[in-house]
Design a protein around this motif. Sequence first.
Motif, mmCIF file in Angstrom:
data_model
loop_
_atom_site.group_PDB
_atom_site.id
_atom_site.type_symbol
_atom_site.label_atom_id
_atom_site.label_comp_id
_atom_site.label_asym_id
_atom_site.label_seq_id
_atom_site.Cartn_x
_atom_site.Cartn_y
_atom_site.Cartn_z
ATOM 1 N N GLU A 77 -15.962 -26.569 -2.910
ATOM 2 C CA GLU A 77 -14.992 -26.794 -1.829
ATOM 3 C C GLU A 77 -13.605 -27.100 -2.399
ATOM 4 N N GLU A 80 -12.047 -23.928 -3.677
ATOM 5 C CA GLU A 80 -11.605 -23.081 -2.568
ATOM 6 C C GLU A 80 -10.270 -23.565 -2.014
ATOM 7 N N LYS A 84 -6.705 -21.509 -2.199
ATOM 8 C CA LYS A 84 -5.882 -21.230 -1.008
ATOM 9 C C LYS A 84 -4.434 -21.601 -1.278
ATOM 10 N N ASN A 155 -15.232 -20.212 -8.967
ATOM 11 C CA ASN A 155 -15.823 -20.493 -7.659
ATOM 12 C C ASN A 155 -17.123 -19.716 -7.477
ATOM 13 N N LYS A 159 -20.822 -21.295 -6.976
ATOM 14 C CA LYS A 159 -21.664 -20.940 -5.828
ATOM 15 C C LYS A 159 -23.043 -20.496 -6.306
#
Length: 199
Positions: A77, A80, A84, A155, A159
């Motif tokens: 998270e 991410e 962004k 990332n 995951k």
Amino acid sequence: MNMVTVFINGIEYNLKGDEQEEYLHKVASYVDKKVKSIIKNNSKLSTSSAAVLSALNVADDMLKAQEKEGQLSGRVEELERVGKVYEDQISSLRKQLRYTEELNAELKIKLKNSSSSEALKEKDEKISKLEEEIKIIKEEAQKYMNENTKMVAQNKELKFQVQSGKYKIIDLQHKLEENQISLAKERKKKNALLNNGVK
């Protein structure tokens, strides 16, 4: 439903489950190794005591795997969010670059139409400054794009680790359940032997 016969610490058990036979054998093998390892370290332990300690070890493995999964999920998270931010910065730099290039093009057109040598010199300086700004903006944009690419790869890896952690937790939960079944059967046998001895 599949049913397989397995041996845990030399005792035969019949396991039933929706999983494949290969998986059920794998679970039994895991429990067998845990029980044997505990008995090897303390040969005075009964099979039921070894089963309880094995169940504790499996529960410990499962809880640690769950904790690691939670940490990895938090890291995903965070990455991410950072990704962004980088994407927004790259978008902003691209807009600045387009604007600067448009100004540069306008100045070049005005320069062609100007006859004054002083004005030419001034415009040359502006063009040089704009070209330097364009170069800096391009370098910044490239830097953010490179960092964003690294973040995307990291990332993706995290995951994958989270998914692997989930599978490991499921696997450990199955092993814990099988260990509990093994313990219940061992207690049942022990009680039966005690009852037979009392008679």
